[in-house]
Design a protein around this motif. Structure first.
Motif, mmCIF file in Angstrom:
data_model
loop_
_atom_site.group_PDB
_atom_site.id
_atom_site.type_symbol
_atom_site.label_atom_id
_atom_site.label_comp_id
_atom_site.label_asym_id
_atom_site.label_seq_id
_atom_site.Cartn_x
_atom_site.Cartn_y
_atom_site.Cartn_z
ATOM 1 N N SER A 247 1.087 -1.214 0.013
ATOM 2 C CA SER A 247 0.314 -0.336 -0.010
ATOM 3 C C SER A 247 0.627 1.542 0.102
ATOM 4 O O SER A 247 2.482 1.268 0.274
ATOM 5 C CB SER A 247 -1.165 -0.102 1.303
ATOM 6 O OG SER A 247 -0.501 -0.290 1.843
ATOM 7 N N ARG A 262 -1.596 -3.155 -4.563
ATOM 8 C CA ARG A 262 -2.538 -3.565 -4.222
ATOM 9 C C ARG A 262 -3.623 -1.977 -3.786
ATOM 10 O O ARG A 262 -4.674 -3.024 -3.550
ATOM 11 C CB ARG A 262 -1.999 -4.503 -2.782
ATOM 12 C CG ARG A 262 -1.196 -5.810 -3.536
ATOM 13 C CD ARG A 262 -0.780 -6.644 -2.397
ATOM 14 N NE ARG A 262 -0.288 -7.654 -2.177
ATOM 15 C CZ ARG A 262 0.487 -8.370 -1.819
ATOM 16 N NH1 ARG A 262 -0.574 -9.215 -0.241
ATOM 17 N NH2 ARG A 262 1.191 -9.097 -1.912
ATOM 18 N N HIS A 263 -3.182 -1.135 -2.808
ATOM 19 C CA HIS A 263 -4.159 -0.052 -2.627
ATOM 20 C C HIS A 263 -2.893 0.974 -2.263
ATOM 21 O O HIS A 263 -1.828 1.292 -1.724
ATOM 22 C CB HIS A 263 -4.608 -0.752 -0.753
ATOM 23 C CG HIS A 263 -5.330 0.233 -0.520
ATOM 24 N ND1 HIS A 263 -5.686 0.169 1.147
ATOM 25 C CD2 HIS A 263 -6.339 1.220 -0.971
ATOM 26 C CE1 HIS A 263 -6.820 1.114 1.220
ATOM 27 N NE2 HIS A 263 -6.962 1.311 -0.014
ATOM 28 N N TYR A 282 -0.730 -2.180 -12.620
ATOM 29 C CA TYR A 282 -1.575 -3.025 -11.967
ATOM 30 C C TYR A 282 -1.828 -1.732 -10.452
ATOM 31 O O TYR A 282 -1.160 -2.424 -10.077
ATOM 32 C CB TYR A 282 -1.441 -4.302 -11.719
ATOM 33 C CG TYR A 282 -1.818 -4.687 -11.090
ATOM 34 C CD1 TYR A 282 -3.346 -5.240 -11.422
ATOM 35 C CD2 TYR A 282 -1.616 -5.628 -9.335
ATOM 36 C CE1 TYR A 282 -4.088 -6.334 -10.584
ATOM 37 C CE2 TYR A 282 -2.235 -6.153 -8.379
ATOM 38 C CZ TYR A 282 -3.975 -6.748 -9.077
ATOM 39 O OH TYR A 282 -4.227 -7.299 -7.765
ATOM 40 N N ALA A 284 -4.314 -2.825 -7.609
ATOM 41 C CA ALA A 284 -5.667 -3.770 -7.998
ATOM 42 C C ALA A 284 -6.975 -2.577 -6.266
ATOM 43 O O ALA A 284 -7.929 -2.898 -6.334
ATOM 44 C CB ALA A 284 -5.679 -4.615 -6.228
ATOM 45 N N LYS A 285 -6.178 -1.783 -6.048
ATOM 46 C CA LYS A 285 -7.850 -0.866 -5.075
ATOM 47 C C LYS A 285 -6.880 0.475 -5.067
ATOM 48 O O LYS A 285 -6.009 0.847 -4.929
ATOM 49 C CB LYS A 285 -7.997 -1.804 -3.653
ATOM 50 C CG LYS A 285 -9.260 -0.836 -2.852
ATOM 51 C CD LYS A 285 -8.995 -1.203 -1.321
ATOM 52 C CE LYS A 285 -10.510 -0.736 -0.658
ATOM 53 N NZ LYS A 285 -10.783 -1.747 0.809
ATOM 54 N N GLU A 286 -8.222 1.875 -5.638
ATOM 55 C CA GLU A 286 -7.649 2.750 -5.219
ATOM 56 C C GLU A 286 -8.307 3.530 -4.413
ATOM 57 O O GLU A 286 -9.828 3.746 -4.770
ATOM 58 C CB GLU A 286 -6.845 3.144 -6.774
ATOM 59 C CG GLU A 286 -6.881 5.089 -6.573
ATOM 60 C CD GLU A 286 -6.538 5.240 -8.401
ATOM 61 O OE1 GLU A 286 -6.387 6.581 -7.990
ATOM 62 O OE2 GLU A 286 -6.248 4.760 -8.960
ATOM 63 N N THR A 287 -8.511 4.076 -2.912
ATOM 64 C CA THR A 287 -9.235 4.686 -2.645
ATOM 65 C C THR A 287 -9.169 6.211 -2.220
ATOM 66 O O THR A 287 -7.669 6.772 -2.150
ATOM 67 C CB THR A 287 -9.672 3.936 -1.198
ATOM 68 O OG1 THR A 287 -8.410 4.039 -0.473
ATOM 69 C CG2 THR A 287 -10.476 2.749 -1.902
ATOM 70 N N GLU A 294 -12.402 4.306 6.658
ATOM 71 C CA GLU A 294 -13.615 4.368 6.199
ATOM 72 C C GLU A 294 -15.296 4.217 6.474
ATOM 73 O O GLU A 294 -14.931 3.222 7.398
ATOM 74 C CB GLU A 294 -12.908 3.230 4.838
ATOM 75 C CG GLU A 294 -12.145 3.749 3.790
ATOM 76 C CD GLU A 294 -11.292 2.436 2.972
ATOM 77 O OE1 GLU A 294 -11.499 1.430 3.212
ATOM 78 O OE2 GLU A 294 -10.856 2.847 1.861
#
Length: 294
Positions: A247, A262-263, A282, A284-287, A294
């Motif tokens: 991350s 991954r993040h 690549y 995997a997750k973007e926030t 969250e």
């Protein structure tokens, strides 16, 4: 030839060999008395033992080979210059304070707690050290093949080069300036916070929230294994990462290239997201929020 040579002697009492100049000690034992060689110069020590406190203070031109600092020989070399330590075993803590022109090679420091503080012009080669707060506030250091087990190392150092080393060290390189680390392995939490101009080349790093709050971070051919929440608020990043980063959180500016993330956490309320170029095939997750937000 030395003006004075002491062989197979045991010296005891306060300042047992105080103020010696141009002397050689072979198979000498210094015990039961503080500051045995205080204010000495031109000293050669061979196969000798220190058993009590403060053995070499305010000295100059000292060469110690195959010597032992026993457990109670703490605070061994302070305020001294032109010192060479070779093939020694140092069991006592708090050695080497405010020394200059210091060489330590082929030596084991088994209790290196609070060792190498505020020293300058230091060379370390083939050294093993165990203890927290190693090399605080020292400058102009060149280190090769160091094996270190100790947290909070290299806090406040300036002008440091490390190569071919292995470090198990939480909070390494805090508040440091002008650091280059090559061909090394580092495992520890919170690596490099508040540093400026720090470079890692061909290094493997494991960390929790490592590489954050740095100004001027360069990483070339590095691997970040088991590393989470990296690069937070770091500026002027130029990072090439081989492999996947678990991350990345809120980098302030620069460029991060990796095989995968991954993040990725990018919060526009905290950073200007366009100031950092993320080059990654690549994600995997973007926030915008960290997991706890969250």
């Amino acid at each position: 030839m030395y003006p004075k040579e002491f062989r197979n002697v045991t010296l005891s009492g306060e300042r047992a060999a105080f103020g010696q100049s141009g002397a050689r000690f072979v198979n000498a034992v210094f015990e039961n008395g503080e500051s045995p060689l205080k204010e000495s110069s031109g000293i050669t020590l061979k196969d000798s033992i220190f058993r009590w406190k403060y053995p070499l203070w305010y000295g100059s031109d000292i060469d110690a080979d195959n010597c032992l600092w026993d457990d109670n020989a703490r605070a061994g070399v302070w305020y001294s210059r032109n010192v060479r330590i070779s093939n020694c075993l140092i069991k006592a803590p708090k050695n080497f304070r405010r020394c200059s022109n210091l060489i330590i090679e082929n030596t084991d420091l088994t209790n290196a707690q609070e060792t190498l503080w505020s020293c300058s012009d230091v060379e370390i080669r083939n050294v093993t050290a165990k203890g927290d707060y190693f090399a605080m506030n020292s400058s102009d250091m060149k280190i090769h093949n160091l094996k270190l087990d100790g947290n909070y190392s290299f806090d406040g150092v300036h002008n440091l080069e490390i190569s071919n080393s292995r470090m198990l060290s939480k909070d390494a390189f805090w508040n440091s300036r002008n650091v280059v680390v090559k061909d090394s392995f580092i495992s520890g939490e919170y690596i490099g916070w508040n540093a400026e101009n720090i470079t890692f080349e061909n290094c493997t790093i494991e960390s929790l929230q490592g590489l954050c709050y740095i100004k001027g971070l360069k990483m070339k051919n590095c691997r970040l294994i088991n590393t989470v929440l990296a690069f937070e608020y770091s500026q002027d990043i130029d990072a090439d990462i081989d492999g996947t980063i678990i991350s990345v959180m809120n980098p302030s500016s620069g460029r991060i290239k990796a095989d995968g993330i991954r993040h990725l956490i990018n919060d526009p309320a905290k950073i200007k997201t366009s100031d950092t170029d993320i080059i990654c095939p690549y994600i995997a997750k973007e926030t915008e929020k960290a997991p706890w937000e969250e």
